[in-house]
Every structure is written in C-alpha cells, then in structure tokens.
Design an enzyme around this catalytic site. Structure first.
Site, mmCIF file in Angstrom:
data_model
loop_
_atom_site.group_PDB
_atom_site.id
_atom_site.type_symbol
_atom_site.label_atom_id
_atom_site.label_comp_id
_atom_site.label_asym_id
_atom_site.label_seq_id
_atom_site.Cartn_x
_atom_site.Cartn_y
_atom_site.Cartn_z
ATOM 1 N N TYR A 154 19.394 0.668 0.125
ATOM 2 C CA TYR A 154 18.123 0.575 -0.981
ATOM 3 C C TYR A 154 18.682 -0.297 -2.020
ATOM 4 O O TYR A 154 18.099 -1.352 -2.640
ATOM 5 C CB TYR A 154 17.292 1.885 -1.324
ATOM 6 C CG TYR A 154 16.222 1.784 -2.402
ATOM 7 C CD1 TYR A 154 15.100 1.271 -1.695
ATOM 8 C CD2 TYR A 154 16.566 2.058 -3.518
ATOM 9 C CE1 TYR A 154 13.919 1.400 -2.387
ATOM 10 C CE2 TYR A 154 15.224 1.959 -4.385
ATOM 11 C CZ TYR A 154 13.962 1.603 -3.647
ATOM 12 O OH TYR A 154 12.837 1.642 -4.541
ATOM 13 N N LYS A 158 17.628 -4.040 -3.237
ATOM 14 C CA LYS A 158 16.830 -4.286 -4.666
ATOM 15 C C LYS A 158 17.793 -5.263 -5.380
ATOM 16 O O LYS A 158 17.236 -6.102 -6.065
ATOM 17 C CB LYS A 158 16.673 -2.916 -5.349
ATOM 18 C CG LYS A 158 15.750 -2.118 -4.650
ATOM 19 C CD LYS A 158 14.473 -2.852 -4.410
ATOM 20 C CE LYS A 158 13.201 -1.769 -3.744
ATOM 21 N NZ LYS A 158 11.940 -2.505 -3.576
HETATM 22 P P1 NAP Z 1 4.676 4.330 -1.550
HETATM 23 O O1 NAP Z 1 4.023 5.043 -2.509
HETATM 24 O O2 NAP Z 1 5.704 4.817 -0.576
HETATM 25 O O3 NAP Z 1 3.989 2.977 -0.747
HETATM 26 C C1 NAP Z 1 4.713 1.951 0.089
HETATM 27 C C2 NAP Z 1 3.774 1.016 0.378
HETATM 28 O O4 NAP Z 1 4.310 0.003 1.149
HETATM 29 C C3 NAP Z 1 2.486 1.586 1.169
HETATM 30 O O5 NAP Z 1 1.363 0.609 0.823
HETATM 31 C C4 NAP Z 1 2.996 1.290 2.557
HETATM 32 O O6 NAP Z 1 2.026 1.014 3.551
HETATM 33 C C5 NAP Z 1 3.769 -0.088 2.544
HETATM 34 N N1 NAP Z 1 4.639 -0.351 3.470
HETATM 35 C C6 NAP Z 1 6.009 0.384 3.772
HETATM 36 N N2 NAP Z 1 6.495 -0.165 4.891
HETATM 37 C C7 NAP Z 1 5.782 -1.350 5.047
HETATM 38 C C8 NAP Z 1 6.046 -2.247 6.043
HETATM 39 N N3 NAP Z 1 7.152 -2.313 6.993
HETATM 40 N N4 NAP Z 1 5.255 -3.504 6.219
HETATM 41 C C9 NAP Z 1 4.122 -3.185 5.437
HETATM 42 N N5 NAP Z 1 3.913 -2.554 4.329
HETATM 43 C C10 NAP Z 1 4.847 -1.373 4.198
HETATM 44 O O7 NAP Z 1 5.964 3.306 -2.394
HETATM 45 P P2 NAP Z 1 5.850 3.013 -4.255
HETATM 46 O O8 NAP Z 1 6.462 4.048 -4.867
HETATM 47 O O9 NAP Z 1 4.627 2.437 -4.478
HETATM 48 O O10 NAP Z 1 6.782 1.703 -4.233
HETATM 49 C C11 NAP Z 1 6.480 0.441 -4.347
HETATM 50 C C12 NAP Z 1 7.558 -0.498 -4.213
HETATM 51 O O11 NAP Z 1 8.268 -0.220 -5.667
HETATM 52 C C13 NAP Z 1 8.728 -0.315 -3.357
HETATM 53 O O12 NAP Z 1 9.288 -1.729 -3.051
HETATM 54 C C14 NAP Z 1 9.631 0.678 -4.030
HETATM 55 O O13 NAP Z 1 10.922 0.247 -3.453
HETATM 56 C C15 NAP Z 1 9.782 0.021 -5.514
HETATM 57 N N6 NAP Z 1 10.133 1.035 -6.519
HETATM 58 C C16 NAP Z 1 9.441 2.377 -6.511
HETATM 59 C C17 NAP Z 1 9.698 3.249 -7.419
HETATM 60 C C18 NAP Z 1 9.300 4.638 -7.495
HETATM 61 O O14 NAP Z 1 9.745 5.360 -8.407
HETATM 62 N N7 NAP Z 1 8.138 5.002 -6.867
HETATM 63 C C19 NAP Z 1 11.049 2.718 -8.173
HETATM 64 C C20 NAP Z 1 11.481 1.632 -8.272
HETATM 65 C C21 NAP Z 1 11.025 0.822 -7.102
HETATM 66 P P3 NAP Z 1 1.088 2.354 4.245
HETATM 67 O O15 NAP Z 1 0.323 3.099 3.010
HETATM 68 O O16 NAP Z 1 0.471 1.716 5.410
HETATM 69 O O17 NAP Z 1 2.278 3.271 4.812
#
Ligand code: NAP
Length: 242
Positions: A154, A158
């Site tokens: 990851y 990133k």
């Molecule tokens: P999340 O709640 O797990 O949501 C993930 C989203 O990505 C969902 O809409 C999911 O679709 C979609 N997705 C996953 N795999 C996919 C694929 N192969 N093709 C198309 N869509 C896909 O994640 P989040 O926390 O909102 O994170 C969003 C972004 O922010 C990510 O890149 C994550 O790495 C980054 N981020 C998050 C955090 C944190 O603390 N949450 C921190 C730093 C960075 P479905 O609903 O259909 O599964």
C-alpha cells in the site's frame, strides 16, 4: 458538453469517494460514480446526488483492469459530453508484514491503487488536452510519504501516486491541466473501521480522526478553476505528518 462541469470519481459508492461526489455535486458538478460491486451503496449515492439536482450515473467496473477503465471512460465521456475533473480515489488494502507478503497481495494493491490511476488518467487525457483544461486529483496517503510497517504494498502504491502526480504536473501544466495528490491521514470509513478512534486520536495534533468530508472539501478546493497549484501533495491528516 452540458451546462454543468463533469467529475469522474473512482470508488465513489462509499467513504471518501462518496463524500467527494456529494461535495462536488453541491458545487454544481455532474458526477460519474465508479464502483467495484456494492450496488446498494452505489445506488444510494446516485439517489443522493440526483437529489442535489445534478446528473449522476454509476459505472461498475474494476479499476485494476485497463480495458475496463478505457471502455467505461469512453461511455462516460459520451454520456456526459466531456470531463473536467478526475479523482483517482478507488483503493484497497491487503496488509501484512513484508516477510510474509505474497505476490497476489502485492499485485492486487498496486493494480487497484496505482495502475488504476494510470489507466483512468490515460483514458481522459486526450480529452483534457484537447479542451486545454482539466484537473486530476490522486488519492495518496500519509503512508506514501512516511511508510508504514505492515503496508509495504500500500505504501509503495501511494508513493507511486505521488511520483505520477509530480510528473504529470510537469508534462501537462502547459496545457492548463493541473495534477495534485491528497495524502489523507486516518479517515473514518469502512477501510479504517477496525481502528480505535480514541486511541488513534491521542497521536493526532487535532485530537480527532478525519471524516470523509475533510477530504471532500480539499478535493473541491483543488478542483477550482485557475488555481495556481499543481504537482503538490496536500496532507489532510490533522497534523499527523508535519
Ligand atoms: P472504502 O470506504 O473502503 O471505499 C473504497 C471505494 O473504492 C468503494 O467505493 C469501492 O467500491 C471502491 N473500489 C475498491 N476496489 C475497487 C476496484 N477494484 N474497482 C473499482 N472500485 C473499487 O475506502 P476509503 O477509506 O473511502 O478510501 C478511499 C481512498 O482513500 C483509497 O484510495 C484509500 O487508499 C485512500 N485513503 C484512505 C484513508 C482512510 O483512512 N480511510 C487514508 C489514506 C488514504 P465498492 O463499494 O463497490 O466496493
């Protein structure tokens, strides 16, 4: 193109992507919502976007699949008449110590978090160059800046997004296309549901976990026309990395 500006947001059915979609819709953007498989969440997001009076449509495809990205983007461009903002947000984690990390978990994370940004950006770039404007926002992470034990795959993905962001900013600036990255800290979504908010907050200068809306506000800020900011990594982490 219709009257409204158009944003494509990957992974917008839930979490950060959904909040970005709602925030841009409030600013008058039509939204193409990408998602992987959660139809119920995607439909709810589409209903909520339409309730804000904008055009919204969901596209179910795997962002780790180049052909699927190209095909879906072609459909979106024809349906919406163009694209102003691309948010490469979809992402997954497959955590584990490096000593025990297998190639499957390495590749799944690199393909979904990093290669996807290449596929999607590649699919919109000709349109943006032609219209001499555009904005790409890549969802990186603080761990792409500082690394994190248990997240070699990851963190590498990133960090890769940061290199991509800086290079695209240099290549595309003269075409009035801005490319920036956001490095969220700990944001409360399904991805971080196993973290203990109270325990985590102790280590964060602002003493709270982030909300998806904290990231969404930054996306709206970066999407503004004429902004003199490109190639940057904006930390939205409550002061965790300074
Ligand atoms: P999340 O709640 O797990 O949501 C993930 C989203 O990505 C969902 O809409 C999911 O679709 C979609 N997705 C996953 N795999 C996919 C694929 N192969 N093709 C198309 N869509 C896909 O994640 P989040 O926390 O909102 O994170 C969003 C972004 O922010 C990510 O890149 C994550 O790495 C980054 N981020 C998050 C955090 C944190 O603390 N949450 C921190 C730093 C960075 P479905 O609903 O259909 O599964």
């Amino acid at each position: 193109m219709g009257e409204n500006k158009v944003a494509i947001i990957t992974g917008a059915s839930r979490g950060i992507g959904r909040a970005c979609a709602l925030e841009l819709a409030k600013a008058g953007y039509d939204i193409a919502v990408s998602y992987a498989g959660n139809d119920e969440a995607a439909n709810k997001t589409i209903d909520d976007l339409k309730a804000l009076g904008v055009k919204a449509k969901a596209y179910k495809f795997n962002v780790a699949d180049k052909e699927a990205c190209t095909k879906a983007t072609e459909e979106i461009l024809s349906e919406f008449g163009g694209v102003d903002v691309l948010v490469n947000n979809a992402g997954i984690t497959r955590d584990g110590l490096f000593m025990r990390m297998n190639a499957e978990n390495w590749e799944a994370v690199i393909n979904t978090n990093l290669n996807s940004a290449f596929y999607m950006s590649n699919a919109v770039i000709k349109t943006m160059v032609k219209q001499r404007s555009g904005c790409i926002i890549n969802m990186s992470s603080i761990v792409g800046v500082m690394g994190n034990a248990g997240q070699a795959n990851y963190s590498a993905a990133k960090a890769g997004l940061i290199g991509l962001t800086k290079t695209l900013a240099k290549e595309l600036g003269s075409r009035n296309i801005r490319v920036n990255a956001i490095a969220p800290g700990f944001i409360q979504t399904d991805m971080t549901k196993d973290l203990d908010p109270e325990k985590m907050s102790e280590h964060i200068p602002l003493k709270r976990l982030g909300q998806p809306e904290d990231i969404a506000k930054t996306v709206k800020f970066l999407a503004q026309d004429g902004l003199y900011i490109t190639g940057q990594v904006i930390g939205v982490d409550g002061g965790l990395v300074v």
